[in-house]
Structure formats: structure tokens, C-alpha cells
Write a protein that holds these residues in place. Structure first.
Motif, PDB file in Angstrom:
ATOM      1  N   PHE A 163       0.827  -1.211   0.000  1.00 56.91           N
ATOM      2  CA  PHE A 163       0.000   0.000   0.000  1.00 56.91           C
ATOM      3  C   PHE A 163       0.861   1.262   0.000  1.00 56.91           C
ATOM      4  O   PHE A 163       0.523   2.255  -0.669  1.00 56.91           O
ATOM      5  CB  PHE A 163      -0.948  -0.008   1.199  1.00 56.91           C
ATOM      6  CG  PHE A 163      -2.168  -0.854   0.999  1.00 56.91           C
ATOM      7  CD1 PHE A 163      -3.217  -0.423   0.196  1.00 56.91           C
ATOM      8  CD2 PHE A 163      -2.277  -2.098   1.607  1.00 56.91           C
ATOM      9  CE1 PHE A 163      -4.344  -1.203  -0.006  1.00 56.91           C
ATOM     10  CE2 PHE A 163      -3.390  -2.885   1.420  1.00 56.91           C
ATOM     11  CZ  PHE A 163      -4.437  -2.448   0.606  1.00 56.91           C
ATOM     12  N   VAL A 164       1.956   1.249   0.756  1.00 61.11           N
ATOM     13  CA  VAL A 164       2.836   2.420   0.782  1.00 61.11           C
ATOM     14  C   VAL A 164       3.453   2.659  -0.590  1.00 61.11           C
ATOM     15  O   VAL A 164       3.542   3.807  -1.057  1.00 61.11           O
ATOM     16  CB  VAL A 164       3.940   2.227   1.842  1.00 61.11           C
ATOM     17  CG1 VAL A 164       5.017   3.298   1.691  1.00 61.11           C
ATOM     18  CG2 VAL A 164       3.349   2.305   3.244  1.00 61.11           C
ATOM     19  N   SER A 165       3.859   1.593  -1.258  1.00 61.23           N
ATOM     20  CA  SER A 165       4.435   1.737  -2.598  1.00 61.23           C
ATOM     21  C   SER A 165       3.431   2.357  -3.563  1.00 61.23           C
ATOM     22  O   SER A 165       3.759   3.279  -4.327  1.00 61.23           O
ATOM     23  CB  SER A 165       4.886   0.370  -3.131  1.00 61.23           C
ATOM     24  OG  SER A 165       5.841  -0.223  -2.292  1.00 61.23           O
ATOM     25  N   VAL A 166       2.197   1.859  -3.513  1.00 55.23           N
ATOM     26  CA  VAL A 166       1.153   2.374  -4.405  1.00 55.23           C
ATOM     27  C   VAL A 166       0.827   3.825  -4.068  1.00 55.23           C
ATOM     28  O   VAL A 166       0.693   4.680  -4.957  1.00 55.23           O
ATOM     29  CB  VAL A 166      -0.110   1.497  -4.309  1.00 55.23           C
ATOM     30  CG1 VAL A 166      -1.270   2.132  -5.094  1.00 55.23           C
ATOM     31  CG2 VAL A 166       0.168   0.100  -4.822  1.00 55.23           C
ATOM     32  N   PHE A 167       0.719   4.109  -2.779  1.00 53.21           N
ATOM     33  CA  PHE A 167       0.378   5.470  -2.354  1.00 53.21           C
ATOM     34  C   PHE A 167       1.459   6.470  -2.749  1.00 53.21           C
ATOM     35  O   PHE A 167       1.172   7.580  -3.234  1.00 53.21           O
ATOM     36  CB  PHE A 167       0.156   5.506  -0.844  1.00 53.21           C
ATOM     37  CG  PHE A 167      -0.177   6.872  -0.308  1.00 53.21           C
ATOM     38  CD1 PHE A 167      -1.412   7.443  -0.554  1.00 53.21           C
ATOM     39  CD2 PHE A 167       0.749   7.582   0.429  1.00 53.21           C
ATOM     40  CE1 PHE A 167      -1.719   8.715  -0.070  1.00 53.21           C
ATOM     41  CE2 PHE A 167       0.463   8.839   0.914  1.00 53.21           C
ATOM     42  CZ  PHE A 167      -0.788   9.407   0.666  1.00 53.21           C
ATOM     43  N   LEU A 168       2.727   6.089  -2.556  1.00 57.29           N
ATOM     44  CA  LEU A 168       3.821   6.980  -2.925  1.00 57.29           C
ATOM     45  C   LEU A 168       3.848   7.227  -4.430  1.00 57.29           C
ATOM     46  O   LEU A 168       4.060   8.360  -4.881  1.00 57.29           O
ATOM     47  CB  LEU A 168       5.155   6.395  -2.473  1.00 57.29           C
ATOM     48  CG  LEU A 168       5.468   6.465  -0.976  1.00 57.29           C
ATOM     49  CD1 LEU A 168       6.765   5.725  -0.673  1.00 57.29           C
ATOM     50  CD2 LEU A 168       5.583   7.909  -0.505  1.00 57.29           C
ATOM     51  N   THR A 169       3.633   6.172  -5.200  1.00 52.42           N
ATOM     52  CA  THR A 169       3.687   6.306  -6.652  1.00 52.42           C
ATOM     53  C   THR A 169       2.542   7.166  -7.185  1.00 52.42           C
ATOM     54  O   THR A 169       2.759   8.125  -7.937  1.00 52.42           O
ATOM     55  CB  THR A 169       3.647   4.922  -7.322  1.00 52.42           C
ATOM     56  OG1 THR A 169       4.722   4.118  -6.815  1.00 52.42           O
ATOM     57  CG2 THR A 169       3.779   5.046  -8.830  1.00 52.42           C
ATOM     58  N   ILE A 170       1.318   6.829  -6.779  1.00 51.44           N
ATOM     59  CA  ILE A 170       0.153   7.575  -7.280  1.00 51.44           C
ATOM     60  C   ILE A 170       0.092   8.972  -6.673  1.00 51.44           C
ATOM     61  O   ILE A 170      -0.111   9.971  -7.381  1.00 51.44           O
ATOM     62  CB  ILE A 170      -1.143   6.796  -6.984  1.00 51.44           C
ATOM     63  CG1 ILE A 170      -1.131   5.462  -7.732  1.00 51.44           C
ATOM     64  CG2 ILE A 170      -2.361   7.627  -7.390  1.00 51.44           C
ATOM     65  CD1 ILE A 170      -2.328   4.589  -7.453  1.00 51.44           C
ATOM     66  N   GLY A 171       0.265   9.053  -5.348  1.00 51.40           N
ATOM     67  CA  GLY A 171       0.229  10.354  -4.688  1.00 51.40           C
ATOM     68  C   GLY A 171       1.329  11.273  -5.178  1.00 51.40           C
ATOM     69  O   GLY A 171       1.117  12.483  -5.363  1.00 51.40           O
ATOM     70  N   GLY A 172       2.517  10.703  -5.403  1.00 49.41           N
ATOM     71  CA  GLY A 172       3.611  11.509  -5.928  1.00 49.41           C
ATOM     72  C   GLY A 172       3.315  12.039  -7.310  1.00 49.41           C
ATOM     73  O   GLY A 172       3.642  13.195  -7.626  1.00 49.41           O
ATOM     74  N   GLY A 173       2.683  11.209  -8.144  1.00 41.60           N
ATOM     75  CA  GLY A 173       2.312  11.650  -9.483  1.00 41.60           C
ATOM     76  C   GLY A 173       1.293  12.785  -9.447  1.00 41.60           C
ATOM     77  O   GLY A 173       1.399  13.762 -10.199  1.00 41.60           O
ATOM     78  N   ILE A 174       0.319  12.659  -8.547  1.00 42.76           N
ATOM     79  CA  ILE A 174      -0.701  13.711  -8.423  1.00 42.76           C
ATOM     80  C   ILE A 174      -0.069  15.017  -7.955  1.00 42.76           C
ATOM     81  O   ILE A 174      -0.342  16.096  -8.499  1.00 42.76           O
ATOM     82  CB  ILE A 174      -1.800  13.263  -7.443  1.00 42.76           C
ATOM     83  CG1 ILE A 174      -2.587  12.090  -8.032  1.00 42.76           C
ATOM     84  CG2 ILE A 174      -2.746  14.427  -7.125  1.00 42.76           C
ATOM     85  CD1 ILE A 174      -3.593  11.490  -7.085  1.00 42.76           C
ATOM     86  N   LEU A 175       0.795  14.921  -6.948  1.00 38.54           N
ATOM     87  CA  LEU A 175       1.419  16.130  -6.406  1.00 38.54           C
ATOM     88  C   LEU A 175       2.378  16.753  -7.436  1.00 38.54           C
ATOM     89  O   LEU A 175       2.493  17.982  -7.517  1.00 38.54           O
ATOM     90  CB  LEU A 175       2.178  15.788  -5.125  1.00 38.54           C
ATOM     91  CG  LEU A 175       2.571  16.968  -4.217  1.00 38.54           C
ATOM     92  CD1 LEU A 175       1.325  17.714  -3.743  1.00 38.54           C
ATOM     93  CD2 LEU A 175       3.370  16.474  -3.020  1.00 38.54           C
ATOM     94  N   LEU A 176       3.038  15.910  -8.221  1.00 41.73           N
ATOM     95  CA  LEU A 176       3.955  16.422  -9.237  1.00 41.73           C
ATOM     96  C   LEU A 176       3.210  17.194 -10.320  1.00 41.73           C
ATOM     97  O   LEU A 176       3.677  18.238 -10.800  1.00 41.73           O
ATOM     98  CB  LEU A 176       4.728  15.258  -9.860  1.00 41.73           C
ATOM     99  CG  LEU A 176       5.717  15.607 -10.984  1.00 41.73           C
ATOM    100  CD1 LEU A 176       6.810  16.530 -10.466  1.00 41.73           C
ATOM    101  CD2 LEU A 176       6.313  14.339 -11.582  1.00 41.73           C
ATOM    102  N   VAL A 177       2.044  16.697 -10.692  1.00 40.11           N
ATOM    103  CA  VAL A 177       1.283  17.324 -11.784  1.00 40.11           C
ATOM    104  C   VAL A 177       0.455  18.509 -11.290  1.00 40.11           C
ATOM    105  O   VAL A 177       0.387  19.562 -11.945  1.00 40.11           O
ATOM    106  CB  VAL A 177       0.362  16.280 -12.460  1.00 40.11           C
ATOM    107  CG1 VAL A 177      -0.555  16.951 -13.481  1.00 40.11           C
ATOM    108  CG2 VAL A 177       1.194  15.198 -13.124  1.00 40.11           C
ATOM    109  N   ARG A 178      -0.146  18.370 -10.122  1.00 44.36           N
ATOM    110  CA  ARG A 178      -1.094  19.391  -9.664  1.00 44.36           C
ATOM    111  C   ARG A 178      -0.556  20.284  -8.550  1.00 44.36           C
ATOM    112  O   ARG A 178      -1.264  21.172  -8.079  1.00 44.36           O
ATOM    113  CB  ARG A 178      -2.373  18.698  -9.182  1.00 44.36           C
ATOM    114  CG  ARG A 178      -3.053  17.850 -10.261  1.00 44.36           C
ATOM    115  CD  ARG A 178      -4.335  17.252  -9.759  1.00 44.36           C
ATOM    116  NE  ARG A 178      -5.277  18.262  -9.344  1.00 44.36           N
ATOM    117  CZ  ARG A 178      -6.470  18.008  -8.799  1.00 44.36           C
ATOM    118  NH1 ARG A 178      -6.836  16.740  -8.601  1.00 44.36           N
ATOM    119  NH2 ARG A 178      -7.276  18.985  -8.437  1.00 44.36           N
TER     120      ARG A 178
END
Length: 211
Positions: A163-178
Motif C-alpha cells: 500500500f505504501v508503494s502504491v500510495f507513494l507512486t500515485i500520490g507523488g504523481g498527483i502532487l507532481l502534476v497538480r
């Protein structure tokens, strides 16, 4: 975005610290303790390490070990001993050199930051596994209580890693873009890369684990 930023920052720092802690024992024990021996003792130490990778008697759904080290080899040469490497063909991954004698080797397992997790003791007639997280009297009441608790905790940790891996990957992508601020985008990039690194490391560990 601020909450996501704070959460990703904390998780990324925690994962980096844990990663450094996992790397240190690997670097410190690069020779896995084999360099302290020579001759037949060295061959038996290497043999113990090979079989240690295939010994799956830990009370965990995953092995917490990040490094292994031979901490002791005892015994003397005995040409008439049944404990010999003659039965292992040369060229086999299980062949580590010639030895003949009643040798004994101890392989200690370490987790992040050199925390010992357990050990395997190899004799000619088999091996014994000891977990430092559980009491020695495996038939006692303490084992009945702590054994399932340790298993559940380790299983939860394994699921949490996914879950941490998924959260970091998806959350990081969202924060990077938005992300509206530069620091947000930087943390998003770091979190995304950390999540991808965790995912790759997990798949590599599963693919190379001896079952």
C-alpha cells in the motif's frame, strides 16, 4: 494538497531512512563472514550460506533478513565422516568446495540497522532455526501467544509495504502534476521515484527468493 504534501514527505523520509538502514548491513557484511575462514571450513561456510537461502522455517510470511553472516565454523577434517561434499557434483550451485568432517556453522540473519532477527545452525545431520523475536521454549505458552502475534504483525507489514508503494507512486504523481508550489512538485517527484523503487525492489526480492 498540503495534507498530501505532508504525508508524502513523511513517508518518503521514512522509506529513505529504512533503505539506508537496509543497505548498511549489506555493505558491512559484503563477504558474509566467509573471508574469516580457509580450506574446508571456508567450503562448509559457503555451503551453509547456500542452504540458508533455501531454509524457509521462519515464522513470517516474508523473511525480514537483509544480510547474512557466518559467525562461527567449528570442526576438523575427518576423511571417514559421513559429512562430506563428495555427493554434490562439481558445477552444481550447491557445490562450494571440498570438505569432509563433522563441521558446524552458524549463520546469523540481520535486519535493517544491524538488528539481528534470527539464526540458522547447520550440522552434518541437519539444521536448527532460531528466531530472536520468539521465545526459545517453542512448546510453551509464550510461543502460543506471541507466535501468532508476530506472524500477524509481519503479514500486516508486508501488506503495508504494498500500500505504501502504491500510495507513494500515485500520490507523488498527483502532487507532481497538480502541485501549486515548487516544493510540492519536488516532493511529488521524490515520492513517485521512491514508490517505483520500492515496487521494483519488492518484485526483485520475490523473483530471487528461494522457495
Amino acid at each position: 494538497m498540503r495534507r498530501l504534501y505532508g504525508c508524502l514527505l513523511a513517508l518518503t523520509c521514512a522509506v529513505v531512512v529504512l533503505g539506508v538502514g537496509s543497505l548498511l548491513p549489506r555493505l558491512a557484511f559484503a563477504d558474509q563472514g566467509v573471508g574469516s575462514y580457509s580450506g574446508e571450513k571456508e567450503a562448509f561456510a559457503k555451503s551453509a550460506l547456500v542452504y540458508d537461502l533455501t531454509l524457509r522455517e521462519w515464522p513470517f510470511p516474508v523473511d525480514p533478513t537483509v544480510a547474512r553472516r557466518v559467525t562461527g565454523v567449528s570442526g576438523t577434517h575427518d576423511a571417514d565422516s559421513q559429512c562430506t561434499s563428495d555427493g554434490v557434483p562439481r558445477g552444481s550451485p550447491y557445490y562450494t568446495g571440498y570438505f569432509a568432517g563433522d563441521y558446524r556453522a552458524e549463520v546469523v540473519h540481520y535486519g535493517p540497522f544491524f538488528v539481528p532477527t534470527g539464526k540458522n545452525v547447520f550440522n552434518c545431520d541437519g539444521a536448527s532455526t532460531y528466531s530472536f523475536f520468539l521465545p526459545r521454549d517453542v512448546d510453551g505458552v509464550l510461543f502460543s501467544v506471541l507466535g501468532p502475534a508476530v506472524f500477524i504483525g509481519a503479514f500486516g507489514l508486508a501488506i503495508g509495504t504494498v500500500f505504501v508503494s502504491v500510495f507513494l507512486t500515485i500520490g507523488g504523481g498527483i502532487l507532481l502534476v497538480r502541485g501549486s508550489e515548487r516544493k510540492h512538485r519536488l516532493v511529488g517527484l521524490a515520492a513517485g521515484l521512491t514508490g517505483l523503487a520500492m515496487t521494483g525492489t519488492t518484485f526483485f526480492a520475490v523473483a530471487t527468493t528461494a522457495i
